[in-house]
Write an enzyme that holds these catalytic residues in place. Structure first.
Site, PDB file in Angstrom:
ATOM      1  N   GLU A  23      39.230   7.565  61.507  1.00 16.54           N
ATOM      2  CA  GLU A  23      39.424   8.174  60.181  1.00 16.54           C
ATOM      3  C   GLU A  23      38.536   9.389  59.979  1.00 16.54           C
ATOM      4  O   GLU A  23      37.314   9.300  60.119  1.00 16.54           O
ATOM      5  CB  GLU A  23      39.099   7.146  59.093  1.00 16.54           C
ATOM      6  N   ASP A  74      42.978   9.035  54.791  1.00 15.96           N
ATOM      7  CA  ASP A  74      42.501   8.829  53.429  1.00 15.96           C
ATOM      8  C   ASP A  74      42.714  10.131  52.664  1.00 15.96           C
ATOM      9  O   ASP A  74      42.097  11.158  52.982  1.00 15.96           O
ATOM     10  CB  ASP A  74      41.020   8.443  53.454  1.00 15.96           C
ATOM     11  N   GLN A  83      44.952   5.679  52.608  1.00 14.08           N
ATOM     12  CA  GLN A  83      44.093   5.237  51.506  1.00 14.08           C
ATOM     13  C   GLN A  83      44.067   6.305  50.426  1.00 14.08           C
ATOM     14  O   GLN A  83      44.313   7.489  50.688  1.00 14.08           O
ATOM     15  CB  GLN A  83      42.674   4.945  52.008  1.00 14.08           C
ATOM     16  N   GLU A  99      41.148   2.469  47.866  1.00 17.77           N
ATOM     17  CA  GLU A  99      39.716   2.510  48.174  1.00 17.77           C
ATOM     18  C   GLU A  99      39.000   3.405  47.163  1.00 17.77           C
ATOM     19  O   GLU A  99      38.510   4.479  47.484  1.00 17.77           O
ATOM     20  CB  GLU A  99      39.486   3.011  49.606  1.00 17.77           C
TER      21      GLU A  99
END
Length: 276
Positions: free
Chosen positions: A152, A187, A215, A251
């Site tokens: 990530e 993300d 996310q 998140e």
């Protein structure tokens, strides 16, 4: 409409960790993710999942340590992963094996392998050979275990010095390793802070099949996705248009109580239902 998973490390923090599973289920979530499970026995976590009808969709490999006790405290001690750190072969391998054992018990299909903080004076290019070699090994272990590994990009404002910060860096690594067991965790909060142009990034990368998990959080404060500079209803529609069927991990840090802040999810569900 995307499938949303509650992140139990950031959400429901008004409750003890093991009570967060029940709270997420009461609020309608059918899946959960969190940072690290290592402070709890895997059987204990599996029992919570079964009791509340939840699916575990993601957790992180340990950020450091060679024993479970050390792995459980490594994050609080400042560790942010060992992937890019020379001299950390034992911790990297022990951490991955421990994560795969948890994944087996929890029936979790994805494990995020944290990149780590670049040592002072070291460059991204300077650790590429080490990182690629470790990911080749890790991908084989994941293949044997039937688990997907994720890397990530994380923004340097929240995590200064983190090894991976851009989508193109992560995708280049996945291409270099060339294993179906290695994917990118995208993300949108981090992507917006580092690069922006989030909708076009989704349109570019999702069709490659190399994005394994998404996310979300509001930008810039990492609160609910109904505030800040990203318009998530539009981005959720983009995910639908692109045929994304994976999970979207929530998140974010609730502004107040977690349940009280879920109006964004309820409103989006109503809007989606009205369009059917």
């Amino acid at each position: 409409m995307p499938q949303f998973a509650a992140n139990l490390s950031l959400m429901y923090t008004e409750l003890p960790f093991l009570e967060r599973f029940a709270a997420a289920a009461r609020d309608g979530f059918r899946a959960v993710e969190y940072l690290f499970p290592y402070a709890h026995a895997p059987a204990q976590l599996a029992q919570q999942l079964r009791a509340h009808g939840l699916q575990q969709v993601l957790f992180n490999a340990p950020p450091g340590g060679t024993t479970r006790d050390a792995m459980a405290t490594a994050w609080d001690a400042g560790a942010r992963g060992t992937l890019c750190l020379a001299g950390q072969d034992a911790a990297f391998r022990a951490g991955l094996q421990q994560a795969l054992e948890y994944a087996s018990v929890l029936q979790c299909p994805r494990v995020h392998v944290m990149g780590g903080l670049l040592p002072a004076g070291q460059s991204h290019a300077g650790v590429q050979a080490l990182v690629t070699e470790r990911l080749h090994w890790a991908a084989q272990q994941a293949q044997d275990a039937g688990v997907a590994l994720l890397i990530e990009p994380i923004n340097g404002r929240d995590m200064p010095g983190y090894y991976l910060q851009r989508q193109d860096q992560a995708h280049a690594l996945v291409q270099a390793v060339d294993s179906p067991r290695l994917q990118v965790q995208m993300d949108l909060y981090h992507c917006q802070i580092v690069e922006g142009d989030v909708a076009m990034k989704l349109r570019h990368y999702l069709p490659t099949g190399r994005v394994g998990h998404i996310q979300i959080a509001g930008v810039p404060d990492r609160h609910e996705p109904d505030s800040g500079e990203l318009h998530y209803p539009y981005l959720f529609d983009v995910l639908d248009q692109l045929g994304y069927t994976g999970w979207v991990g929530c998140e974010y840090r609730p502004r107040a109580g977690t349940s009280q802040g879920l109006g964004w999810l309820q409103a989006y569900a109503r809007m989606d239902a009205a369009e059917i």
